[in-house]
Design a protein around this motif. Structure first.
Motif, PDB file in Angstrom:
ATOM      1  N   TYR A  20       6.512  30.232 -21.651  1.00  0.00           N
ATOM      2  CA  TYR A  20       5.032  29.843 -21.489  1.00  0.00           C
ATOM      3  C   TYR A  20       4.854  29.014 -20.282  1.00  0.00           C
ATOM      4  O   TYR A  20       4.519  29.374 -19.225  1.00  0.00           O
ATOM      5  N   GLY A  21       5.897  28.110 -19.937  1.00  0.00           N
ATOM      6  CA  GLY A  21       6.139  27.231 -18.813  1.00  0.00           C
ATOM      7  C   GLY A  21       6.554  28.124 -17.403  1.00  0.00           C
ATOM      8  O   GLY A  21       5.916  27.965 -16.289  1.00  0.00           O
ATOM      9  N   VAL A  22       7.471  29.168 -17.788  1.00  0.00           N
ATOM     10  CA  VAL A  22       7.796  29.756 -16.727  1.00  0.00           C
ATOM     11  C   VAL A  22       6.737  30.727 -16.170  1.00  0.00           C
ATOM     12  O   VAL A  22       6.513  30.983 -15.061  1.00  0.00           O
ATOM     13  N   GLY A  23       5.771  31.116 -17.270  1.00  0.00           N
ATOM     14  CA  GLY A  23       4.639  32.072 -16.907  1.00  0.00           C
ATOM     15  C   GLY A  23       3.629  30.987 -16.039  1.00  0.00           C
ATOM     16  O   GLY A  23       3.029  31.722 -14.887  1.00  0.00           O
ATOM     17  N   ILE A  24       3.413  30.006 -16.449  1.00  0.00           N
ATOM     18  CA  ILE A  24       2.668  29.144 -15.714  1.00  0.00           C
ATOM     19  C   ILE A  24       2.929  28.981 -14.218  1.00  0.00           C
ATOM     20  O   ILE A  24       2.345  29.038 -13.175  1.00  0.00           O
ATOM     21  N   TYR A  25       4.348  28.390 -14.090  1.00  0.00           N
ATOM     22  CA  TYR A  25       4.893  28.276 -12.861  1.00  0.00           C
ATOM     23  C   TYR A  25       4.840  29.555 -12.009  1.00  0.00           C
ATOM     24  O   TYR A  25       4.449  29.629 -10.599  1.00  0.00           O
ATOM     25  N   ASN A  26       5.054  30.743 -12.492  1.00  0.00           N
ATOM     26  CA  ASN A  26       5.137  31.993 -11.431  1.00  0.00           C
ATOM     27  C   ASN A  26       3.827  32.222 -11.187  1.00  0.00           C
ATOM     28  O   ASN A  26       3.538  32.765  -9.967  1.00  0.00           O
ATOM     29  N   ARG A  27       2.669  31.899 -11.923  1.00  0.00           N
ATOM     30  CA  ARG A  27       1.252  32.091 -11.528  1.00  0.00           C
ATOM     31  C   ARG A  27       0.725  31.211 -10.511  1.00  0.00           C
ATOM     32  O   ARG A  27       0.139  31.556  -9.763  1.00  0.00           O
ATOM     33  N   VAL A  29       2.790  29.708  -8.416  1.00  0.00           N
ATOM     34  CA  VAL A  29       3.501  30.227  -7.218  1.00  0.00           C
ATOM     35  C   VAL A  29       2.950  31.538  -6.622  1.00  0.00           C
ATOM     36  O   VAL A  29       2.611  31.634  -5.478  1.00  0.00           O
ATOM     37  N   MET A  30       2.464  32.439  -7.446  1.00  0.00           N
ATOM     38  CA  MET A  30       1.722  33.476  -6.961  1.00  0.00           C
ATOM     39  C   MET A  30       0.479  33.298  -6.298  1.00  0.00           C
ATOM     40  O   MET A  30       0.101  33.596  -4.888  1.00  0.00           O
ATOM     41  N   LEU A  31      -0.317  32.368  -6.820  1.00  0.00           N
ATOM     42  CA  LEU A  31      -1.607  31.953  -6.253  1.00  0.00           C
ATOM     43  C   LEU A  31      -1.472  31.106  -5.033  1.00  0.00           C
ATOM     44  O   LEU A  31      -2.159  31.246  -3.813  1.00  0.00           O
ATOM     45  N   LYS A  32      -0.481  30.246  -4.854  1.00  0.00           N
ATOM     46  CA  LYS A  32      -0.048  29.363  -3.698  1.00  0.00           C
ATOM     47  C   LYS A  32       0.461  30.331  -2.608  1.00  0.00           C
ATOM     48  O   LYS A  32      -0.138  30.172  -1.365  1.00  0.00           O
ATOM     49  N   ASP A 154     -11.232  31.509  -0.514  1.00  0.00           N
ATOM     50  CA  ASP A 154     -11.399  32.095  -1.741  1.00  0.00           C
ATOM     51  C   ASP A 154     -10.105  32.019  -2.726  1.00  0.00           C
ATOM     52  O   ASP A 154     -10.020  31.646  -3.905  1.00  0.00           O
ATOM     53  N   SER A 155      -9.100  32.208  -2.038  1.00  0.00           N
ATOM     54  CA  SER A 155      -7.624  32.145  -2.454  1.00  0.00           C
ATOM     55  C   SER A 155      -7.266  30.672  -2.903  1.00  0.00           C
ATOM     56  O   SER A 155      -6.734  30.387  -3.764  1.00  0.00           O
ATOM     57  N   VAL A 156      -7.811  29.579  -2.079  1.00  0.00           N
ATOM     58  CA  VAL A 156      -7.497  28.239  -2.674  1.00  0.00           C
ATOM     59  C   VAL A 156      -8.430  27.935  -3.665  1.00  0.00           C
ATOM     60  O   VAL A 156      -7.919  27.141  -4.788  1.00  0.00           O
ATOM     61  N   THR A 157      -9.653  28.377  -3.871  1.00  0.00           N
ATOM     62  CA  THR A 157     -10.385  28.298  -5.114  1.00  0.00           C
ATOM     63  C   THR A 157      -9.478  28.684  -6.337  1.00  0.00           C
ATOM     64  O   THR A 157      -9.407  28.192  -7.214  1.00  0.00           O
ATOM     65  N   SER A 158      -9.085  30.065  -6.255  1.00  0.00           N
ATOM     66  CA  SER A 158      -8.355  30.587  -7.183  1.00  0.00           C
ATOM     67  C   SER A 158      -7.248  29.841  -7.656  1.00  0.00           C
ATOM     68  O   SER A 158      -7.116  29.561  -8.896  1.00  0.00           O
ATOM     69  N   TYR A 159      -6.466  29.221  -6.693  1.00  0.00           N
ATOM     70  CA  TYR A 159      -5.341  28.335  -6.850  1.00  0.00           C
ATOM     71  C   TYR A 159      -5.706  27.108  -7.575  1.00  0.00           C
ATOM     72  O   TYR A 159      -5.117  26.605  -8.548  1.00  0.00           O
ATOM     73  N   ASN A 160      -6.743  26.384  -6.980  1.00  0.00           N
ATOM     74  CA  ASN A 160      -7.358  25.037  -7.796  1.00  0.00           C
ATOM     75  C   ASN A 160      -7.863  25.228  -8.945  1.00  0.00           C
ATOM     76  O   ASN A 160      -7.459  24.459  -9.884  1.00  0.00           O
ATOM     77  N   ILE A 161      -8.416  26.390  -9.145  1.00  0.00           N
ATOM     78  CA  ILE A 161      -9.086  26.664 -10.591  1.00  0.00           C
ATOM     79  C   ILE A 161      -7.892  26.945 -11.805  1.00  0.00           C
ATOM     80  O   ILE A 161      -8.177  26.091 -12.539  1.00  0.00           O
TER      81      ILE A 161
END
Length: 199
Positions: A20-27, A29-32, A154-161
């Motif tokens: 689960y932690g790896v999934g959060i990390y990957n997401r 990284v993708m959003l960043k 918009d991309s920053v908003t997705s990352y921050n949310i």
């Protein structure tokens, strides 16, 4: 219950938490990466804008010889904006870098606005083909900057949310994503007004 069963359950739960932690990390990284890529589109358009300004100054210089102070202010503001862009490109989303770039862009837009206001007083300059072409290119570049900035924000908003939501907020700091990314805010009125010159 056997110690082996307890150990298997503990290991299974631990493995699920790690996955689960790896999934959060990957997401994260993708959003960043998405907002950094979106910033690179802003960078392309701002570089184009900065490349047009020396040509504009050279075109105007022949007509407005006694307005040297304004021409120098435009070049100085352009150079500051170039420096601000370089710092922001090195750290997209960094609050200090984004605010410095926004401030430099506002100063540049203000000096360009003064330059275009001066140009209005010179009919020969207004009729100059190079001036008309440069003005049109600046206007289209301003529109591209606005679209690229919207995509970035918009991309920053997705990352921050995602970073602020639960449970990612629990892991974000541990995974190197401890702060929100900064939006890129320009005074859109000043930018929109600067290149509007009628020929």
């Amino acid at each position: 219950m056997s110690p082996w069963i307890i150990l298997a359950i503990v290991l299974g739960v631990g493995l699920l938490l790690v996955m689960y932690g790896v999934g959060i990390y990957n997401r994260l990284v993708m959003l960043k990466n998405r907002f950094e890529n979106a910033f690179s589109q802003i960078e392309v358009q701002l570089k184009r804008r900065y490349d047009l300004i020396p040509n504009l100054v050279e075109t105007v210089k022949g007509y407005i010889k006694h307005e040297r102070e304004t021409l120098e202010a435009v070049i100085n503001a352009r150079n500051q904006a170039v420096g601000g862009l370089q710092k922001a490109a090195a750290k997209p989303g960094d609050p200090a870098a984004m605010q410095a770039l926004a401030g430099a862009e506002q100063m540049l837009s203000g000096t360009l606005g003064r330059l275009f206001a001066l140009a209005e007083a010179y009919p020969d300059l207004k009729a100059n083909q190079n001036m008309a072409q440069l003005t049109e290119e600046l206007t289209s570049t301003e529109n591209r900057v606005a679209f690229a900035r919207q995509a970035y924000n918009d991309s920053v908003t997705s990352y921050n949310i995602y970073r602020q939501s639960f449970p990612p907020v629990v892991f974000a700091g541990l995974l190197g994503h401890g702060t929100d990314a900064e939006f890129l805010e320009f005074d859109t009125q000043a930018i929109a007004e600067a290149p509007k010159v009628s020929f």
